[in-house]
Design a protein around this motif. Sequence first.
Motif, PDB file in Angstrom:
ATOM      1  N   THR A 142       0.808  -1.224   0.000  1.00 53.63           N
ATOM      2  CA  THR A 142       0.000   0.000   0.000  1.00 53.63           C
ATOM      3  C   THR A 142       0.834   1.264   0.000  1.00 53.63           C
ATOM      4  OG1 THR A 142      -0.177  -0.073   2.417  1.00 53.63           O
ATOM      5  CG2 THR A 142      -1.933  -1.154   1.145  1.00 53.63           C
ATOM      6  N   SER A 143       2.155   1.135   0.097  1.00 52.22           N
ATOM      7  CA  SER A 143       3.073   2.272  -0.038  1.00 52.22           C
ATOM      8  C   SER A 143       4.435   1.708  -0.406  1.00 52.22           C
ATOM      9  CB  SER A 143       3.161   3.073   1.266  1.00 52.22           C
ATOM     10  OG  SER A 143       3.801   2.318   2.282  1.00 52.22           O
ATOM     11  N   SER A 144       5.330   2.570  -0.839  1.00 53.95           N
ATOM     12  CA  SER A 144       6.649   2.091  -1.261  1.00 53.95           C
ATOM     13  C   SER A 144       7.450   1.507  -0.109  1.00 53.95           C
ATOM     14  CB  SER A 144       7.429   3.231  -1.925  1.00 53.95           C
ATOM     15  OG  SER A 144       7.574   4.333  -1.050  1.00 53.95           O
ATOM     16  N   SER A 145       7.156   1.905   1.122  1.00 55.93           N
ATOM     17  CA  SER A 145       7.892   1.372   2.273  1.00 55.93           C
ATOM     18  C   SER A 145       7.409  -0.004   2.696  1.00 55.93           C
ATOM     19  CB  SER A 145       7.769   2.342   3.458  1.00 55.93           C
ATOM     20  OG  SER A 145       6.421   2.472   3.866  1.00 55.93           O
ATOM     21  N   ARG A 146       6.311  -0.479   2.095  1.00 56.39           N
ATOM     22  CA  ARG A 146       5.729  -1.760   2.491  1.00 56.39           C
ATOM     23  C   ARG A 146       5.806  -2.795   1.367  1.00 56.39           C
ATOM     24  NH1 ARG A 146       1.410   1.883   4.491  1.00 56.39           N
ATOM     25  NH2 ARG A 146       1.787   2.252   6.720  1.00 56.39           N
ATOM     26  N   VAL A 147       6.861  -2.725   0.586  1.00 55.97           N
ATOM     27  CA  VAL A 147       7.053  -3.692  -0.489  1.00 55.97           C
ATOM     28  C   VAL A 147       8.543  -3.776  -0.801  1.00 55.97           C
ATOM     29  CG1 VAL A 147       6.847  -2.020  -2.376  1.00 55.97           C
ATOM     30  CG2 VAL A 147       6.172  -4.409  -2.758  1.00 55.97           C
ATOM     31  N   VAL A 148       8.987  -4.933  -1.274  1.00 55.71           N
ATOM     32  CA  VAL A 148      10.374  -5.084  -1.721  1.00 55.71           C
ATOM     33  C   VAL A 148      10.383  -5.485  -3.188  1.00 55.71           C
ATOM     34  CG1 VAL A 148      11.384  -5.628   0.528  1.00 55.71           C
ATOM     35  CG2 VAL A 148      10.410  -7.475  -0.865  1.00 55.71           C
ATOM     36  N   SER A 149      11.514  -5.271  -3.847  1.00 61.57           N
ATOM     37  CA  SER A 149      11.617  -5.501  -5.279  1.00 61.57           C
ATOM     38  C   SER A 149      12.690  -6.534  -5.596  1.00 61.57           C
ATOM     39  CB  SER A 149      11.968  -4.185  -5.995  1.00 61.57           C
ATOM     40  OG  SER A 149      11.052  -3.164  -5.671  1.00 61.57           O
ATOM     41  N   ASP A 150      12.462  -7.307  -6.656  1.00 65.39           N
ATOM     42  CA  ASP A 150      13.527  -8.189  -7.146  1.00 65.39           C
ATOM     43  C   ASP A 150      13.887  -7.829  -8.585  1.00 65.39           C
ATOM     44  OD1 ASP A 150      11.230  -9.205  -8.438  1.00 65.39           O
ATOM     45  OD2 ASP A 150      12.081 -11.224  -8.515  1.00 65.39           O
ATOM     46  N   GLY A 151      13.371  -6.672  -9.068  1.00 64.87           N
ATOM     47  CA  GLY A 151      13.623  -6.235 -10.434  1.00 64.87           C
ATOM     48  C   GLY A 151      14.671  -5.147 -10.510  1.00 64.87           C
ATOM     49  N   TRP A 158       6.502   6.963  -2.502  1.00 64.29           N
ATOM     50  CA  TRP A 158       5.072   6.843  -2.796  1.00 64.29           C
ATOM     51  C   TRP A 158       4.334   6.486  -1.512  1.00 64.29           C
ATOM     52  CZ3 TRP A 158       1.656   2.341  -3.587  1.00 64.29           C
ATOM     53  CH2 TRP A 158       0.406   2.700  -4.118  1.00 64.29           C
ATOM     54  N   ASN A 159       3.345   7.287  -1.127  1.00 67.75           N
ATOM     55  CA  ASN A 159       2.650   7.067   0.147  1.00 67.75           C
ATOM     56  C   ASN A 159       1.363   6.272   0.000  1.00 67.75           C
ATOM     57  OD1 ASN A 159       0.698   8.823  -0.837  1.00 67.75           O
ATOM     58  ND2 ASN A 159       1.319  10.549   0.436  1.00 67.75           N
ATOM     59  N   GLY A 160       1.072   5.832  -1.212  1.00 68.10           N
ATOM     60  CA  GLY A 160      -0.121   5.024  -1.431  1.00 68.10           C
ATOM     61  C   GLY A 160      -1.217   5.756  -2.172  1.00 68.10           C
ATOM     62  N   THR A 161      -1.218   7.077  -2.090  1.00 65.26           N
ATOM     63  CA  THR A 161      -2.224   7.873  -2.796  1.00 65.26           C
ATOM     64  C   THR A 161      -1.615   9.020  -3.592  1.00 65.26           C
ATOM     65  OG1 THR A 161      -2.548   9.286  -0.859  1.00 65.26           O
ATOM     66  CG2 THR A 161      -4.004   7.378  -1.073  1.00 65.26           C
ATOM     67  N   SER A 162      -0.337   9.316  -3.349  1.00 64.49           N
ATOM     68  CA  SER A 162       0.303  10.449  -4.025  1.00 64.49           C
ATOM     69  C   SER A 162       0.421  10.203  -5.526  1.00 64.49           C
ATOM     70  CB  SER A 162       1.692  10.690  -3.432  1.00 64.49           C
ATOM     71  OG  SER A 162       2.486   9.526  -3.502  1.00 64.49           O
ATOM     72  N   LYS A 163       0.418  11.279  -6.285  1.00 67.21           N
ATOM     73  CA  LYS A 163       0.523  11.194  -7.741  1.00 67.21           C
ATOM     74  C   LYS A 163       1.951  11.398  -8.223  1.00 67.21           C
ATOM     75  CE  LYS A 163      -4.263  12.430  -8.725  1.00 67.21           C
ATOM     76  NZ  LYS A 163      -5.175  13.289  -9.501  1.00 67.21           N
ATOM     77  N   THR A 164       2.889  11.277  -7.318  1.00 65.25           N
ATOM     78  CA  THR A 164       4.305  11.295  -7.682  1.00 65.25           C
ATOM     79  C   THR A 164       5.010  10.154  -6.973  1.00 65.25           C
ATOM     80  OG1 THR A 164       4.870  12.781  -5.855  1.00 65.25           O
ATOM     81  CG2 THR A 164       4.321  13.803  -7.962  1.00 65.25           C
ATOM     82  N   TRP A 165       6.045   9.625  -7.606  1.00 64.45           N
ATOM     83  CA  TRP A 165       6.875   8.594  -7.002  1.00 64.45           C
ATOM     84  C   TRP A 165       8.164   8.472  -7.801  1.00 64.45           C
ATOM     85  CZ3 TRP A 165       2.244   7.461  -9.462  1.00 64.45           C
ATOM     86  CH2 TRP A 165       2.346   6.785 -10.677  1.00 64.45           C
TER      87      TRP A 165
END
Length: 488
Positions: A142-151, A158-165
């Motif tokens: 639900t936000s960039s701090s609550r997910v990890v990437s393997d790509g 990204w805070n979950g609703t913001s239109k910038t990231w």
Amino acid sequence: MLQNTQEGLYRLGKNGKPLKAIATHTKLTNGGKTYTIDLRHDAKWSNGDPVTAQNFVYSWRRTLTPKTAAQMQDYLHPVVNAKEIFAGKKAPSTLGITAHGPYKLTIQLTKPVSYWKTLLAWPVFYPENPKIVQKYGNRYGTSSSRVVSDGPYQLTKWNGTSKTWTLAKNPHYWNKANVHLTAINYQVNESTATSYNLFMSKRADETLLSGQQVKNNLNNPNFVKRLPTGTQRLDMNQKKVPALKHLVIRQALSAAINRDQLVKNVLQDGSVASTGLVPVGMGKNPKTGEDFSHEAIVKSATSYDLTRAKRLLAQGYHELHTKHLDLTLSVGNTDATKQTAEFIQSSLEKLPGVKIAVRAIPYVQLMTQQEQGNFELTLSGAQSVLADPNEYLGNYVGGTTDDNENITGFNNARYNRLMTQADNVDGNNPTLRWQKLIAAEKTLMTQQAVIPLFQQAKSQLLRTTVKGIIYNPAGIPFDFTHAYMAQD
């Protein structure tokens, strides 16, 4: 964003061909129904955890667990027991995917699927890090701090609703040496006028174009135009509006729309008038090489003929014992979508007794209403996952179910039979499968299940200083909108 921040067993390269990503070797046995896949040992998540075979098993099982309510879980249905698990009839542990140690997978399918490797490059097949999913629970992703990437990139700011990231280069990505941008800053604008102004003032490096902007920039060295497989159609809700159950009414509405005028005079962005549901570029006849969209044309289903439209509508009015048709057209709130809606409104109101009210709402809200069947007419878009006609045709099998995106209520026995045979019986016979798919498309269009409108071009400005620095491992240049991976 998922394709740039996450990675699966394969990723798509030039012309949509699958390239090995986390997979290093794949062996097919059992008539193409068993896949044994070796995984690379150096793939890691952005938090440093290794990407393992069990991560794929966990992800696929989670996707099919009914309480997850995954929107695109039906792509997994060729896997043994997938349908039964999603229906709650079997446990997720029975799914036909097995980890043999940390770096080997076995996948069991119920039938041969000729495009399975291509599907494995799609986000629904990506792995997940169970430690992170379990840590955040229903807040996961639900936000960039609550997910990890393997790509190649990781999502940040990204805070979950913001239109910038921002997509920031992933320092743990196994192939980071071939990721040439350190960061990409995104901002969402509903209007291309706003994003165009940002580009011209050098506060953006890429913007989509529409209408007059395209004409004004044809000779601009930053101009890029492509025709991906994205389409727009007009969906008619037969369940909510009894009049739309009548074939002649649906045919009348379609015949009243001049698609050539729509793309040339309204959109003006290089989009092409549709000749059927399946767009150009979704497959070629295995014997003749002819494009599917050319071979499957039913001219009457997409041809403009106002005289015919009025005649069909009069017949429909007679059958319905009425002289008017009042409908609401629900659409997204972007500039291009509203332009299309206004054109459709004007076109249909040339028919006697027809009144169209346009309702523009935020896209996320529109999607919810479409899924719930809470609309009368609506503009719907589709973008293919892979170059196969089944991507579009498969959505209309058996009427509206959890397994497809048919929001119209269309259900036809002949169509269902043809698609079931093509998908479940003829997987190893390309010619026969092709014939069944052609017949299915013609049935769909003869019954005017939907009203195809256009294949949408993507015209944009992309700074020449950016174009040359984005490459994948195979050395294929990509456009800025797919910073590491080209799909269209």
